[in-house]
Every structure is written in structure tokens, then in C-alpha cells.
Design an enzyme around this catalytic site. Structure first.
Site, short mmCIF file in Angstrom:
data_model
loop_
_atom_site.label_atom_id
_atom_site.label_comp_id
_atom_site.label_asym_id
_atom_site.label_seq_id
_atom_site.Cartn_x
_atom_site.Cartn_y
_atom_site.Cartn_z
N PHE A 16 1.99 9.54 3.45
CA PHE A 16 2.15 9.62 5.15
C PHE A 16 2.69 8.22 5.37
O PHE A 16 3.13 7.96 6.46
CB PHE A 16 0.92 9.72 5.89
CG PHE A 16 -0.15 8.93 5.34
CD1 PHE A 16 -0.46 7.68 6.06
CD2 PHE A 16 -1.33 9.56 4.56
CE1 PHE A 16 -1.41 7.04 5.75
CE2 PHE A 16 -2.32 8.86 4.39
CZ PHE A 16 -2.67 7.65 4.81
N ASP A 17 2.43 7.16 4.76
CA ASP A 17 3.09 5.63 5.01
C ASP A 17 2.99 5.01 3.46
O ASP A 17 2.03 5.08 2.67
CB ASP A 17 2.03 5.04 5.94
CG ASP A 17 2.59 3.90 6.69
OD1 ASP A 17 3.79 3.69 6.50
OD2 ASP A 17 2.00 3.14 7.35
N PHE A 38 -5.39 5.68 -0.35
CA PHE A 38 -4.46 4.27 -0.41
C PHE A 38 -4.68 3.70 -1.76
O PHE A 38 -5.92 3.14 -2.28
CB PHE A 38 -5.04 3.22 0.81
CG PHE A 38 -4.79 3.66 1.82
CD1 PHE A 38 -3.45 3.51 2.75
CD2 PHE A 38 -5.97 4.11 2.64
CE1 PHE A 38 -3.33 3.91 4.23
CE2 PHE A 38 -5.55 4.77 4.23
CZ PHE A 38 -4.25 4.46 5.02
N ILE A 48 -8.16 0.22 10.09
CA ILE A 48 -9.23 1.27 10.01
C ILE A 48 -10.35 0.61 8.98
O ILE A 48 -10.33 -0.28 8.34
CB ILE A 48 -8.83 2.38 9.42
CG1 ILE A 48 -8.28 2.39 7.94
CG2 ILE A 48 -7.85 3.30 10.04
CD1 ILE A 48 -7.86 3.64 7.23
N TYR A 90 1.08 -1.29 -0.02
CA TYR A 90 -0.04 0.10 -0.10
C TYR A 90 0.91 1.13 -0.01
O TYR A 90 2.07 1.13 0.43
CB TYR A 90 -1.07 0.13 1.27
CG TYR A 90 -0.18 0.13 2.49
CD1 TYR A 90 -0.08 1.52 3.06
CD2 TYR A 90 0.30 -0.87 3.15
CE1 TYR A 90 0.79 1.74 4.12
CE2 TYR A 90 1.06 -0.72 4.48
CZ TYR A 90 1.29 0.67 4.84
OH TYR A 90 2.01 0.91 5.96
N TYR A 129 -9.42 7.70 10.38
CA TYR A 129 -8.73 8.19 11.90
C TYR A 129 -9.48 8.93 12.45
O TYR A 129 -9.13 9.46 13.52
CB TYR A 129 -7.33 8.39 11.64
CG TYR A 129 -6.72 7.22 11.23
CD1 TYR A 129 -6.05 6.32 12.16
CD2 TYR A 129 -5.98 7.07 9.88
CE1 TYR A 129 -5.27 5.45 11.86
CE2 TYR A 129 -5.36 6.08 9.62
CZ TYR A 129 -4.82 5.07 10.55
OH TYR A 129 -4.20 4.09 10.09
#
Length: 116
Positions: free
Chosen positions: A38-39, A101, A58, A27, A84
Site C-alpha cells: 500500500f505504500d 512494514f 502510527i 519502508y 490505523y
């Protein structure tokens, strides 16, 4: 509100994850507002493994990934109530953020495309 899935490349079209299955995914997570990453499991150099349908990720992932078939690559667009929420996360996801994502379902219970 919730999660929407847009398929980038089709999976096998027949093998879908069920609640309790162990999944392996790649991902990249970005903020919808500005596209900042962010990731990323790809950047970390290892796929992400989790159990689907039991609240370990999530809600947008639990519900969005469940719609994917094995091998599928898709974009999940997730609203804050499925992400979130008001709390944000880790100092990198602000409160009430819409998330995007790009995800690739690599394995279900250790079986990938081409596994016997």
C-alpha cells in the site's frame, strides 16, 4: 496486540532513537491479509523523515522503530490497535487491518552509519 519486531539485518547495536529524535527511514508497507503493497518510500524514490515518539506516525512505528539500532533492517508486524484501527487509511488500508512494514533505519538526527 501491538507491534512485534523481527530483525532482518543488525544495526550498530548501540545507537537507538529517543523520543524527539528526527529519523530517516526506508519502508515498504503491506497488508498482512494478502501481502499487497500500500505504500513504499523506495517506490517514491526518497526516504521518509519523521520525529519519533510524539505521535507523528502510527503507534506501531513509534514503539517498534524505537527498538531498532542505527542501520538495522527489520520487519514490524502491527495489529490494528497500533496501526490505523477501525478507520483504515487513504482508501488503501481497510478498517481493522494487520500491517507489515519492512523498515530500514538510515539516520538518527542526520547521522548515519559511517557519518563522522
Amino acid at each position: 496486540m501491538g507491534v512485534t519486531k523481527r530483525t532482518l539485518s543488525a544495526g550498530d547495536g548501540k545507537t537507538f532513537p529517543q523520543s524527539g529524535d528526527n529519523l530517516t527511514m526506508h519502508y515498504v508497507g503491506t497488508l498482512s491479509s494478502d501481502g499487497s503493497e500500500f505504500d513504499s518510500s523506495i517506490r517514491k524514490g526518497r526516504p521518509f523523515r519523521f520525529t519519533i515518539g510524539i505521535g507523528k506516525v502510527i503507534r506501531g512505528w513509534d514503539e517498534g522503530v524505537a527498538q531498532m539500532s542505527l542501520g538495522e533492517k527489520a520487519v514490524l508486524e502491527i495489529t490494528p490497535d497500533y496501526g490505523y484501527g477501525q478507520r483504515g487509511a487513504g482508501g488503501v488500508i481497510p478498517p481493522n487491518a494487520d500491517l507489515v512494514f519492512e523498515v530500514n533505519l538510515l539516520e538518527i538526527n542526520g547521522q548515519g552509519l559511517g557519518s563522522a
